[in-house]
Design a protein around this motif. Structure first.
Motif: not given
Length: 199
Positions: A36-47, A76-87, A94-99
């Motif tokens: 939920r905090a990261c851009r996608d599952a790949f970033d979440a894995d890394d974080a 959270r901090n790792a996700c923020l760092r990864m999101l900066r280029p996508f501001a 956060g627009a994932r709607l899998d559930d």
């Protein structure tokens, strides 16, 4: 499953088996938060991987009862760092709607199932549209079920600030759901006369 003091102490001494137990105990909750905090599952894995790697190097943290909050803060901090280029693409974050796409319950009639799916989707979209500070508090408290104290620790907030953000986040989500329902009713009302005129 929450690790006991023996596991925390062993992990703090660098015991690989104890560290593995810590990962097993906390991974799912930390990963859900990362999704939920990261851009996608790949970033979440890394974080999440970064959080557990840092934990292995910080024996004093592994021993602390607030280790879950610490892990979520690192994610959270790792996700923020990864999101900066996508501001500039913040609207899409956060627009994932899998559930929301899950099959409706077999116990519901098709109309009720459709309405339930629409409501779940609307709630997901309303949460995704929140500004990050509000979204983080709402997800941790209402979705992940963390205590107020855990949320404060994870986000580095005082109790008053956390409660204020949570209250505002809930208001914004409720308001957005009501706005959508009102718009849907208005669309139905506009269609109804033309249907009668045509019949």
């Amino acid at each position: 499953m929450t690790p006991d003091d023996t596991v925390l102490t062993a992990a703090a001494r660098g015991d690989d088996g104890a560290l593995e137990l810590l990962v097993r105990a906390y991974h799912d909750r930390v990963y859900r938060f990362g999704l939920r905090a990261c851009r996608d599952a790949f970033d979440a894995d890394d974080a999440v991987q970064e959080a557990f790697t840092k934990l292995a190097r910080r024996p004093e943290v592994a021993r602390d009862p607030g280790v879950l909050s610490w892990l979520m803060t690192v994610v959270r901090n790792a996700c923020l760092r990864m999101l900066r280029p996508f501001a500039r693409e913040r609207a899409r974050l956060g627009a994932r709607l899998d559930d929301a796409d899950a099959a409706p319950s077999a116990e519901l009639d098709p109309h009720a199932a459709l309405e339930r799916w629409r409501l779940v989707r609307a709630v997901h979209e309303a949460i995704a549209a929140l500004e990050r500070p509000y979204r983080e508090v709402l997800v941790l408290r209402d979705v992940e079920g963390m205590t107020g104290e855990e949320v404060c620790q994870a986000l580095g907030l005082g109790e008053a600030a956390m409660k204020s953000r949570l209250h505002r986040a809930r208001q914004l989500v409720r308001g957005e759901i009501l706005r959508r329902e009102g718009a849907a009713l208005a669309r139905s009302a506009r269609r109804a006369p033309s249907a009668r005129e045509g019949g």
